[in-house]
Structures are given as C-alpha cells and as structure tokens.
Enzyme design. Structure first.
Site, PDB file in Angstrom:
ATOM      1  N   PRO A  76      58.594 -20.694  15.084  1.00 45.60           N
ATOM      2  CA  PRO A  76      59.384 -20.617  16.320  1.00 45.60           C
ATOM      3  C   PRO A  76      60.402 -21.733  16.510  1.00 45.60           C
ATOM      4  O   PRO A  76      60.393 -22.759  15.813  1.00 45.60           O
ATOM      5  CB  PRO A  76      58.303 -20.685  17.417  1.00 45.60           C
ATOM      6  CG  PRO A  76      57.037 -20.265  16.750  1.00 45.60           C
ATOM      7  CD  PRO A  76      57.143 -20.770  15.339  1.00 45.60           C
ATOM      8  N   GLU A  77      61.241 -21.526  17.518  1.00 48.36           N
ATOM      9  CA  GLU A  77      62.162 -22.564  17.970  1.00 48.36           C
ATOM     10  C   GLU A  77      61.372 -23.808  18.368  1.00 48.36           C
ATOM     11  O   GLU A  77      60.322 -23.725  19.008  1.00 48.36           O
ATOM     12  CB  GLU A  77      62.958 -22.067  19.185  1.00 48.36           C
ATOM     13  CG  GLU A  77      63.919 -23.097  19.762  1.00 48.36           C
ATOM     14  CD  GLU A  77      64.656 -22.635  21.007  1.00 48.36           C
ATOM     15  OE1 GLU A  77      65.684 -23.240  21.337  1.00 48.36           O
ATOM     16  OE2 GLU A  77      64.198 -21.658  21.646  1.00 48.36           O
ATOM     17  N   ALA A  78      61.899 -24.978  17.954  1.00 47.65           N
ATOM     18  CA  ALA A  78      61.340 -26.271  18.375  1.00 47.65           C
ATOM     19  C   ALA A  78      59.868 -26.434  17.975  1.00 47.65           C
ATOM     20  O   ALA A  78      59.157 -27.228  18.577  1.00 47.65           O
ATOM     21  CB  ALA A  78      61.494 -26.461  19.886  1.00 47.65           C
ATOM     22  N   LYS A  94      71.542 -26.204  17.007  1.00 43.83           N
ATOM     23  CA  LYS A  94      71.930 -25.312  18.086  1.00 43.83           C
ATOM     24  C   LYS A  94      73.228 -25.792  18.728  1.00 43.83           C
ATOM     25  O   LYS A  94      73.339 -26.948  19.145  1.00 43.83           O
ATOM     26  CB  LYS A  94      70.799 -25.284  19.123  1.00 43.83           C
ATOM     27  CG  LYS A  94      70.875 -24.201  20.175  1.00 43.83           C
ATOM     28  CD  LYS A  94      69.592 -24.218  21.005  1.00 43.83           C
ATOM     29  CE  LYS A  94      69.515 -23.075  21.990  1.00 43.83           C
ATOM     30  NZ  LYS A  94      68.230 -23.085  22.744  1.00 43.83           N
ATOM     31  N   ALA A 102      62.589 -19.419  22.418  1.00 41.18           N
ATOM     32  CA  ALA A 102      61.615 -19.790  23.440  1.00 41.18           C
ATOM     33  C   ALA A 102      61.674 -18.794  24.597  1.00 41.18           C
ATOM     34  O   ALA A 102      61.099 -19.031  25.648  1.00 41.18           O
ATOM     35  CB  ALA A 102      61.891 -21.210  23.952  1.00 41.18           C
TER      36      ALA A 102
END
Length: 406
Positions: A43-45, A156, A219
């Site tokens: 996932p993101e982050a 990003k 997210a």
C-alpha cells in the site's frame, strides 16, 4: 510463448517500527513467492506509515509545539533511501551519488533490504513508502527487480488535503514508466499514488507511455475508489493493482493514539467550539453524552422531558438513554479507521478480485493475468494512440518524456 504472470496485492498495515514493517514485507513476499507470484504491490506509505487521524497540532496560521513533536516521531519512523531533495533520478538508481567516507551505502539500508528480499524470493516488489530526504518527507513508490535491484522510484506530485502539511511535492519528471521482462513478458509499469489517480492529465501522461500494468497504492477506502480504478483499467486497457492498508484505531502509532507519547495534551488535536453551551443550556429534546474526548448530541425520543421527568437530564438518564447509540463506539480501539478495499482490475474495466473489506494483516489477493488482453483491448480503444487525435490534442509535462519507453 505464454504472456501470463501471477500478480498480487497485499492488504498489509504498517507496524510499530520500520524494522518490524520491513520484516513483515519480507514475510509476505516469501508467502507470495510460495504461491508462484511474480510481482507484488504493497500500500501507499506502507514503510513509514500513513498518519491517519493526526492533525499535527496545526490550524490555519498556527502550529503547536505538541504537533512539532508528533512530526518528529513520524519523521523518525520513515526510511532514508539515500536520495537528494530534488530527486537524483537515474543517478540514484545507478548508485552514482557520493557515499560518505567509511559508509558502505547511502541512506539507512532500507533500499538494500528491499533489494535482498526481491533477489531472495524472485518476486518483483513494488511498495509505497514515506521517504525522508533532507528535512522533508515525500510519499513515494519504489520498483525493486529481483535481478537488477531498484530500477526506479517516484514521489507523489500532489499530496492530498492535510497530507500537504507533512509531505513535500515530488517532481513530475519521476512519472516516467519503467520496463522489465518477467518470464518473457514485457511489462511497462507506472504508479499513480492515491488521488493522483483522479488527475486526468497525470493519467494521460501514463497512458501515453503505453503502460500495461498500472499500480495504484492508496489510502482511499471510499466506495468511489473501486469505480475509479475500474475506469482506469477500461481507459488504459491495462491491468490495475490497488493496495491499501486496513487499520483499526488501536493499531495507530502510539504518538497518535496517546498524545502524551509526544508530549502533547489530551486536547492537542481536538476542536473546541467557542459557541458550545454548558450542559444546563441544552435543548430539552437532546441529550449530551461524553464519549472519550467527544460529545454526542442524541435525540430524547421527542419527549420534552427526560425519562426521569425533569427538564434537564441527569447523568444517569444520559447514560441510560445513550446506551444503544454507543454500542459500536465503546472506545476499545476495535473500530476501523481504514476499512481496506484492495482489488485487482482487468484491462476492460472488469473486476478480477473484488475489494477486500475489513481484513487486516497482510491478506494477499492473487490473480493470473494474461497481458495479451491489453493488446486485445486496443482493437477499439487506445486513448494515447489511434483514439487520441494527437493531431488536435497534445500534452506536455515538465521534465518528462511521455513517449513509450524502450
């Protein structure tokens, strides 16, 4: 030759420390390898963490010392990949940046750890992370090949909403797609992070590069996310992998869940309305219940008096009246602050693996994907090619070649 690959998304959540999260990534990747997975998306982050619910003590025109302490704690958990603030691009990929005397590599070793995991498992790893560089944080994605190590990284370009407080903007030049071959299948892949997927021109810059594998770490657990990634699969005639963490409140970092961990008061991130009236001034048709730091204003069943027959509710009346409303908000930390929703989409906008809701701890969604389906879909739609009317419509992106990469 078969043009099929086995792809996976991992609905993993960030753990308490960077090292624990890296070890979890390694374990999940080994599990994916045991099931024949060729490429996996996290996932993101995922490394560093998504600071969900944290306000960092900020309001318009003001930041608090407690919020700065929270930022410090967050900063410490994020990996250092040894890049520079401007982004070194190919020089970072090719390890041409100078290394400090006496050091084996730049950064904190996270890059090298990821490269070992990919090499040892034979799985191509793509993960979201929050990269610290200089004094800033960047939400990023890194592509890690089992043979070549890191072959690309991007940041990003537009953090969303309050993310802008703690994440810097990345350069559009990093939107360059990367290519690789896995089992004879040529992949042209690119990542759009979270709400970058809602930026039409950014999407087009990736379509123009003839992407056949679209990576969408996010997210965003809203219901609107699923139709968005289906649209991208359909528009781009590409496979779309979307990975998101599923998180319960009790699993948020200690410095978010307990402000005392970062030296802040219990009200550091609360909003106090100057117009809030004392309890004795509440309308008789409502009940006010204190649940942790929040007041819940509940209907009193239309009765101008409470069950006790008095104009103002007693604490006992309030508790009795509120009980059914508080059943799902007991303060145990079991409630989800992010419900997940990882999914896999095909190149006609078809759903291959439906969104996975309210499942934590590294659940894998796996699918065998035939990349010739992308070319089959181009019969009637190639939004950056024959369908684009590029004699009439043109897009340029500062610092980015949007032609298909070799």
């Amino acid at each position: 030759m078969s043009q099929k690959l086995k792809l996976a998304v991992s609905q993993s959540r960030t753990l308490s420390t960077l090292q624990e999260t890296l070890e979890s990534l390694a374990s999940t990747t080994r599990e994916a390898a045991s099931q024949g997975v060729d490429l996996i998306l996290f996932p993101e982050a995922y490394l560093g963490g998504y600071p969900r619910t944290c306000g960092f003590g900020a309001t318009v025109g003001s930041r608090s010392d407690e919020g700065r302490e929270q930022f410090l704690q967050y900063f410490k958990t994020c990996p250092d990949l040894g890049d520079i603030p401007a982004g070194a691009g190919d020089d970072w990929v090719d390890r041409k940046l100078p290394v400090a005397k006496g050091e084996e590599y730049r950064g904190d070793g996270t890059r090298e750890y990821l490269e070992r995991v990919a090499k040892e498992t034979g799985v191509f790893v793509v993960t979201g992370l929050v990269e610290k560089c200089g004094g800033s944080l960047y939400c990023a994605v890194v592509y890690v090949c089992p043979r070549l190590g890191c072959i690309g990284k991007r940041r990003k370009v537009m953090p969303t909403g309050s993310e802008r407080l703690v994440w810097a903007q990345g350069s559009p030049s990093t939107l360059r797609a990367v290519t690789t071959k896995i089992k004879g299948v040529k992949l042209t892949m690119a990542a759009a992070i979270c709400w970058e997927n809602m930026m039409p021109l950014l999407r087009y810059s990736l379509y123009s590069q003839n992407v056949n594998l679209w990576l969408a770490p996010t997210a965003d657990a809203r219901d609107s996310w699923w139709p968005l990634v289906r649209t991208i699969g359909n528009e781009g005639r590409c496979f779309v992998l979307s990975a998101i963490s599923c998180v319960k409140r009790k699993h948020l970092p200690a410095w978010i869940n307990d402000p005392k961990q970062s030296g802040s008061s219990n009200t550091a991130n609360s909003v106090v309305s100057p117009s809030r009236s004392p309890r004795s001034g509440r309308r008789r048709s409502t009940l006010t219940v204190q649940e942790e730091k929040h007041e819940l204003v509940l209907p009193a069943n239309g009765d101008p008096k409470t069950a006790a027959g008095s104009a103002i509710a007693t604490d006992a009346d309030i508790a009795a009246e509120a009980k059914p409303y508080l059943a799902s908000s007991s303060g145990s930390g079991e409630e989800f602050v992010c419900r997940g929703g990882s999914c896999i989409i095909g190149p006609m906008g078809n759903t291959i693996r439906e969104p996975l809701w309210e499942v934590e701890d590294g659940r894998l969604l796996i699918s065998e994907c035939d990349f010739e389906d992308c070319e089959r879909g181009r019969l009637d739609l190639d939004v950056a090619g024959s369908y684009s009317r590029n004699d009439a419509f043109k897009l340029t992106v500062e610092g980015l070649d949007i032609n298909p990469p070799p």
